[in-house]
Design a protein around this motif. Structure first.
Motif, short mmCIF file in Angstrom:
data_model
loop_
_atom_site.label_atom_id
_atom_site.label_comp_id
_atom_site.label_asym_id
_atom_site.label_seq_id
_atom_site.Cartn_x
_atom_site.Cartn_y
_atom_site.Cartn_z
N LYS A 85 0.85 -1.19 0.00
CA LYS A 85 0.00 0.00 0.00
C LYS A 85 0.88 1.24 0.00
CE LYS A 85 -3.48 -2.44 2.76
NZ LYS A 85 -4.27 -2.44 4.02
N ILE A 86 0.37 2.29 -0.62
CA ILE A 86 1.10 3.55 -0.65
C ILE A 86 1.06 4.18 0.74
CG2 ILE A 86 -0.78 5.15 -1.22
CD1 ILE A 86 2.69 5.05 -2.88
N LYS A 113 -6.80 4.85 -0.08
CA LYS A 113 -5.72 4.33 -0.91
C LYS A 113 -6.23 3.54 -2.12
CE LYS A 113 -3.93 2.45 2.79
NZ LYS A 113 -4.61 3.17 3.88
N GLY A 116 -3.63 3.00 -4.85
CA GLY A 116 -2.49 2.81 -3.96
C GLY A 116 -2.50 1.51 -3.20
N ALA A 166 -2.08 -2.85 -3.76
CA ALA A 166 -1.83 -4.03 -4.60
C ALA A 166 -1.86 -5.25 -3.68
CB ALA A 166 -0.49 -3.93 -5.32
N MET A 223 2.45 1.61 -8.99
CA MET A 223 1.71 2.40 -8.01
C MET A 223 2.21 3.83 -7.97
SD MET A 223 1.13 1.36 -4.00
CE MET A 223 0.55 -0.28 -4.47
N ARG A 253 0.92 5.69 -10.98
CA ARG A 253 -0.50 6.06 -10.87
C ARG A 253 -0.67 7.26 -9.95
NH1 ARG A 253 -1.15 0.41 -10.71
NH2 ARG A 253 -1.28 0.43 -8.42
#
Length: 426
Positions: free
Chosen positions: A58-59, A67, A72, A74, A90, A93
């Motif tokens: 995760k971002i 997210k 954000g 995956a 990510m 994006r």
């Protein structure tokens, strides 16, 4: 917990990071999936390898709270190349859709399989009038589209948490159906109670969101969490619409060789209250409530046990047997007017426990409470033939008058000098 909040406020942040939010939940005993942070792609790969595949990536950004919507997240990354590829995509994006967002890296966590589990949501928001309010319902990415949720005001105990769950459609499925096992009900209720405690204890929490909360037969675990913070509102007004259970008012006494607890009533006492009413004679019920009824319904018991301690008080005398079961021996209750000028009271002792001094213990407890909280006077009404009540009231200092235009006797106890001349007749 306070260190997490303090660090975020000093940094000028309105949101905790996901790892910080999970740490806050863990501090209150809420199970969370282990989450590690990584400042860059290489470090994210190292963390994923250390955790073990598959993983979720995760971002990590103070400017991105949703997210999934920002691309954000995956999931189910099976190896190091998959993590590296997902992280690069990510970042691209995020640069396209949120170019001004500050990116601090990634969070990496073990992938938790849903299996037979349910995705739930537990949330909290702060209403400007009612203060914190809790939400429970169907979670996951489609939670808003499904719209299956219920709301309650904290604080919650197990009984109130169960009521909150029961008011949702998904709540019926959590018990299990067909080939689908039921979830860990005790674990779920504990999470709701602990979230309630968290938002009650920490006034800086402005918004909280656990989604998804994965519930299965084997346990409950928070997979993602968001917490927004802000400075507490100034002033002396109560933050909670319903005040928490006042533990300080509990009192233990010995009477005739028996240990008795005098304490405020709480929602979990509903079953004990039902048993208490079964041990009152019809005459005692009529003397207390001026009417007759068989067994009270759930709605009546809820009204008696789920009270707002800021506006009403009910003390019960309880005893606990060798099996740990609590019994109610008597109760005294008072409801004050909005200006605290006076409070109307009522009292009853279980029919098989009368003549043992319990009424005096309970009424003395109420008088001390009313005087300490600034209530001007206690008032009540009884029937002329209720000699036991009249004797008890007079022994506690109440004045008694035949009520005008009725056959009742009014009871009045001035608690402060300025109220000595004020009488209320019924």
């Amino acid at each position: 917990m306070w260190a997490i909040i303090g660090n975020a406020r000093r940094a000028g942040r309105a949101w905790l990071t996901e790892p910080e939010a999970k740490a806050a939940l863990a501090a209150y005993g809420i199970p969370v999936v282990s989450t590690q942070t990584a400042p860059g792609i290489d470090e994210a790969v190292e963390q994923a390898t250390r955790i073990g595949y598959p993983v979720a990536l995760k971002i990590l950004s103070p400017d991105i709270t949703h997210k999934s919507a920002a691309g954000g997240v995956a999931l189910d990354l099976a190896d190091a190349p998959a993590v590296r590829s997902a992280a690069s995509a990510m970042l691209e994006r995020i640069r396209q859709h949120a170019p001004e967002a500050r990116v601090e890296g990634f969070s990496v966590q073990a992938m938790v399989r849903h299996g037979d589990g349910f995705e739930l949501i537990i949330g909290a928001v702060t209403d400007p009038v009612f203060g914190p309010a809790l939400l429970f319902g169907h979670g996951g990415v489609n939670t808003e589209r499904i719209g299956d949720h219920a709301v309650a005001l904290p604080p919650l105990d197990t009984l109130l948490a169960q009521d909150l769950v029961s008011r949702t459609r998904i709540g019926r499925l959590l018990e299990g159906c067909h080939e689908h096992p039921g979830v860990d009900a005790d674990g779920l209720l504990n999470v709701l109670v602990q979230v309630s405690r968290l938002v009650c204890d920490i006034p800086e929490i402005d918004e909280l969101d656990i989604n998804p909360l994965l519930a299965s037969a084997t346990g409950i675990i928070a997979l993602d969490a968001r917490i927004a913070i802000k400075a507490p509102a100034p002033g002396l007004h109560p933050r909670l619409a319903i005040q928490p259970y006042p533990d300080a008012l509990e009192e233990r006494v010995e009477q005739n060789g028996r240990a008795i607890v005098l304490r405020p009533v709480r929602p979990a006492d509903e079953a004990a209250y039902r048993a208490y009413f079964r041990q009152l004679t019809a005459e005692d019920i009529h003397a207390r409530y001026f009417c007759t009824f068989r067994e009270p319904e759930h709605s009546q018991l809820a009204r008696l046990t789920q009270i707002d301690y800021a506006r009403e008080m009910a003390f019960i005398a309880t005893t606990t047997d060798a099996r740990g079961e609590t019994s109610i021996l008597g109760e005294v209750r008072a409801v004050a007017d909005p200006d605290n000028v006076q409070a109307e009271f009522g009292i009853a002792v279980r029919s098989d426990c009368q003549g043992q001094g319990l009424g005096k213990l309970l009424l003395d407890k109420l008088i001390r409470y009313a005087r300490a909280t600034g209530i001007g006077a206690l008032v009540g009404c009884t029937m002329p033939h209720n000699r036991a009540m009249l004797t008890l009231a007079r022994s506690c200092g109440f004045k008694t008058d035949i009520a005008a235009s009725s056959d009742g006797v009014s009871l009045h106890l001035a608690l402060h000098k300025e109220n000595a001349s004020v009488r209320t007749r019924r």
